[in-house]
Design an enzyme around this catalytic site. Structure first.
Site, PDB file in Angstrom:
ATOM      1  N   ASN B  80      57.727   9.483 -20.886  1.00 60.23           N
ATOM      2  CA  ASN B  80      58.422   8.250 -21.682  1.00 60.23           C
ATOM      3  C   ASN B  80      59.231   7.409 -20.582  1.00 60.23           C
ATOM      4  O   ASN B  80      60.207   6.550 -21.280  1.00 60.23           O
ATOM      5  CB  ASN B  80      59.205   8.539 -22.971  1.00 60.23           C
ATOM      6  N   ILE B  89      63.165   3.443 -19.829  1.00 65.19           N
ATOM      7  CA  ILE B  89      62.816   4.290 -21.079  1.00 65.19           C
ATOM      8  C   ILE B  89      62.309   3.708 -22.316  1.00 65.19           C
ATOM      9  O   ILE B  89      62.578   2.517 -22.390  1.00 65.19           O
ATOM     10  CB  ILE B  89      64.219   5.142 -21.365  1.00 65.19           C
ATOM     11  N   CYS B  90      61.477   4.401 -22.772  1.00 64.09           N
ATOM     12  CA  CYS B  90      60.919   3.796 -23.932  1.00 64.09           C
ATOM     13  C   CYS B  90      61.551   4.557 -25.145  1.00 64.09           C
ATOM     14  O   CYS B  90      61.302   5.556 -25.466  1.00 64.09           O
ATOM     15  CB  CYS B  90      59.476   4.001 -24.146  1.00 64.09           C
ATOM     16  N   LEU B  91      62.647   3.942 -26.140  1.00 64.24           N
ATOM     17  CA  LEU B  91      63.241   4.708 -26.925  1.00 64.24           C
ATOM     18  C   LEU B  91      63.351   3.824 -28.082  1.00 64.24           C
ATOM     19  O   LEU B  91      63.823   2.553 -28.131  1.00 64.24           O
ATOM     20  CB  LEU B  91      64.881   4.619 -26.144  1.00 64.24           C
ATOM     21  N   LEU B 125      55.246   5.569 -21.819  1.00 66.41           N
ATOM     22  CA  LEU B 125      55.476   4.624 -20.680  1.00 66.41           C
ATOM     23  C   LEU B 125      54.542   4.902 -19.525  1.00 66.41           C
ATOM     24  O   LEU B 125      53.942   4.053 -18.921  1.00 66.41           O
ATOM     25  CB  LEU B 125      56.609   4.582 -20.362  1.00 66.41           C
TER      26      LEU B 125
END
Lengths: 528, 192
Positions: B80, B89-91, B125
């Site tokens: 991620n 970051i994919c949050l 990601l």
């Protein structure tokens, strides 16, 4: 007796309509209709009443902004009455269910609290939302704790200071263009803000924007509704065509503003070609794959190192600049095999060159085929553009004609009709070429090409007449000719579209797009 | 503006006084409350254990009405996080449509830490790393550990490197000297 009379009048009116219709079809739909009434409704009534629908015709309705608002209000009122909830809540529920009233009512009857929860409606009723001063309050967003701070909370009870609430809402509405799904600012709370609370909190300007966005989501949420894409047009069009049927129909609709477009892909009218072919064609024309085609057709590759070589003069004895390989440009074979016959190649049958020559030939055929269709497509596109210029000149011409020949306004309208017919027919012709490019030959293609030819000839003839000087245009003989030709053009267009649409609906066309990797088009694609 | 700073100052105080587990926070520039440097300890019992990861948190001017951005300053091998020098970051909570002004940074940082404990390969990601995580866990763990050895040992370096005091933060004191040397010497093999 009465019924007989009605029947008779129907028949006679049908007779009147049919020839009349083909002549006025375009001008009526396009704009400048003689009557100012919205004729879409009249047309559709006419269709339902006594005219057999053409295969390319699709039923649709045009809604003006007030109609769209009315539809929403009606749905909201209905739900408001049936389910006994406030209008604001009904609106939120409807939006949650994408305006599918039946499903909403069914689900709500089944499990009301779950539905309310999922839609972002708090189930507790803490009275109508209002601004409030709460002693000892600290805003969780800005950490402000001044006494006398105005605060606000939705029914979920998450309370914040009014300033933060306003800032949050304006960020959502202005910054993100969100309206229908603005949640409570509290983390993890999915309660949706309703229109009344919003009105309490924000400036009228922002409220207007909010309602505009809501209005927009209504049309965007409904699959059967689409905005007219014409600039400054605020109308919406309703059409029941499903996405999966787009290979069977080309749903062309025309807005009250005069714009004709495809309901499937929102592009300008592209009959008779179906949306997918249009997309492919436009991509093909736009990207530089055709550059590669040119390269294949005009250059050869070194048989050894595959460098691309364009021969710009000199003899057939090629020496690759890169790998120094020596070969013959004519037969692509090794130069050494030529022995001493230096300046001409008489070894055409030599096996070493056959493959390279084949690929070359195929690539040429493919390029020429594409150019054939592209040139005609582009020509009509350009002519249509030029016709638009002429259309503006036509208006002047008509005024001039009125002055010089003493004709009345209504008597010069035939020029307008002719101009409209030219535009529409060229638009259709343009797309027939894109369509034909993807068409695999069968016995139907001949009929298609005949229809195409007939329409093209008629259009060019009309175009020629149309450009005559004023003095000649005033001649009543030419006027009749133009009127005849206009009507003929429109008729040919209808015939072509009808035939194509019917075969499309019944799946009788075969296309070569999936076959691009093989057959005559194999050359460039396998080499790339 | 003043009230925004009040909120940020409060959050900063909370985070420094009682920091979330494995997380320490510092300001690279004391006059700028909008850029935070965070050191995240690789959680125990994960492939990242023993590593120390630098995170840069930047708060937009209209924070908390818009989401902050959080990026890894230290390279990390994770489905991620982008496997490049950007460290995006994919949050979920940081996406504009999910962000709520009441969300606290401490919670966001804990979410990042949770991502190290449990990667989310279904929302990746780096699709290749996600595939590897699902299909060949051993290989993934080996690669992740190699990255930790190569990049996440020694003093934490932040890209912007505004001031030398920033990096090590509350962690262990002896890291503070020679901040420039360690992390760049990646492939030289002098790491244990």
């Amino acid at each position: 007796m009465d019924t007989d009379d009605d029947f008779m009048s129907n028949v006679s009116s049908e007779d009147d309509i049919l020839p009349d219709d083909s002549e006025n079809d375009m001008s009526g739909d396009e704009d400048f209709g003689f009557d100012d009434e919205p004729d879409a409704h009249i047309d559709s009534q006419k269709d339902d009443g006594y005219k057999k629908k053409a295969a390319y015709d699709i039923s649709f309705k045009v809604y003006q902004p007030s109609d769209v608002q009315k539809q929403q209000d009606e749905l909201i009122n209905e739900v408001n009455m049936i389910l006994d909830i406030s209008k604001e809540e009904a609106a939120i529920l409807l939006r949650h269910f994408r305006w599918n009233k039946e499903r909403l009512i069914e689900d709500y009857m089944d499990k009301p609290s779950q539905v309310l929860d999922a839609a972002g409606l708090a189930t507790t009723s803490a009275g109508p939302p209002r601004m409030q001063v709460v002693p000892g309050f600290v805003c969780d967003i800005c950490c402000e704790d001044e006494p006398g701070l105005q605060t606000f909370a939705l029914k979920c009870g998450h309370r914040y200071c009014v300033d933060c609430y306003r800032h949050y809402l304006s960020q959502k509405i202005r910054g993100e263009g969100e309206a229908a799904r603005i949640q409570c600012p509290s983390e993890g709370c999915n309660v949706i803000i309703d229109a009344r609370s919003l009105d309490i909190l924000v400036t009228p300007e922002l409220t207007a924007r909010y309602h505009e966005l809501l209005h927009r989501t209504y049309v965007e949420d409904k699959e059967t509704l689409k905005w007219c894409p014409a600039p400054d047009c605020e109308n919406a069009i309703e059409c029941a065509v499903k996405k999966k049927d787009l290979d069977k129909v080309v749903p062309t609709v025309s807005c009250l503003c005069g714009h004709r477009f495809c309901f499937g892909c929102i592009l300008n009218d592209h009959q008779p070609a179906p949306c997918e072919l249009v997309k492919k064609w436009l991509k093909k024309c736009a990207d530089d794959s055709e550059t590669a085609n040119w390269i294949s057709a005009n250059t050869k590759e070194c048989p050894k190192c595959n460098s691309t070589i364009e021969k710009n003069g000199g003899c057939n004895h090629m020496t690759c600049r890169k790998c120094k390989h020596e070969f013959c440009w004519m037969c692509m074979g090794l130069w050494s095999e030529h022995g001493t016959s230096w300046y001409n190649c008489n070894r055409f049958e030599e096996k070493s060159g056959t493959e390279a020559r084949d690929a070359q030939a195929k690539s040429r055929v493919s390029l020429e085929r594409y150019l054939h269709y592209y040139n005609r497509y582009a020509n009509h596109e350009q002519s249509a553009r030029l016709d638009k210029d002429i259309y503006h000149k036509t208006e002047k011409k008509m005024v001039q004609l009125q002055k010089e020949s003493g004709m009345s306004w209504i008597e010069v309208q035939y020029l307008n009709s002719a101009s409209q017919a030219l535009q529409t027919c060229r638009q259709t012709l343009m797309w027939t070429y894109a369509f034909a490019f993807y068409l695999a030959r069968n016995n139907l293609t001949e009929i298609f090409e005949d229809n195409q030819k007939d329409l093209e000839m008629a259009v060019e003839a009309l175009s020629e007449m149309f450009e005559k000087p004023i003095a000649e245009l005033a001649d009543s003989k030419l006027k009749v000719e133009i009127m005849d030709k206009t009507s003929y053009c429109n008729k040919r267009r209808v015939i072509l579209l009808d035939d194509t649409a019917q075969n499309l609906a019944e799946g009788r066309w075969t296309f070569n797009t999936e076959l691009l990797g093989s057959g005559a088009n194999g050359g460039p694609s396998t080499r790339r | 503006m003043a009230s925004q700073n009040k909120r940020i100052a409060k959050e900063l105080a909370e985070c420094t006084n009682s920091p979330p587990p494995g997380i320490s926070i510092s300001l690279p520039n004391d006059s700028d409350l909008h850029t935070w440097h965070v050191v995240l300890e690789g959680p125990e019992n994960t492939v990242y254990a023993g590593g120390r990861f630098g995170l840069v948190v930047s708060l937009p001017t209209d924070y908390p009405f818009r989401a902050p951005t959080v990026t890894f300053a230290t390279r990390i091998y994770h489905p991620n996080v982008t496997n490049d020098s950007l460290g995006n970051i994919c949050l979920g909570p940081l996406k504009p449509e999910n962000w709520k002004p009441s969300t606290r940074l401490a919670g966001v940082l804990e979410a990042v830490r949770a991502l190290l404990i449990e990667p989310q390969p279904d929302d990746p990601l780096e699709a290749r790393i996600a595939d590897e995580y699902r299909a060949d866990r051993k290989e993934f763990e080996k690669n992740a550990r190699t990255y930790v050895q190569r990049y996440a040992k020694g003093p934490v370096k932040f890209d912007s490197a505004v001031s030398a005091t920033a990096g090590g933060g509350a962690g262990s004191g002896d890291d503070k000297k020679g901040a420039g040397a360690a992390t760049t010497g990646s492939g030289s093999g002098n790491n244990p």
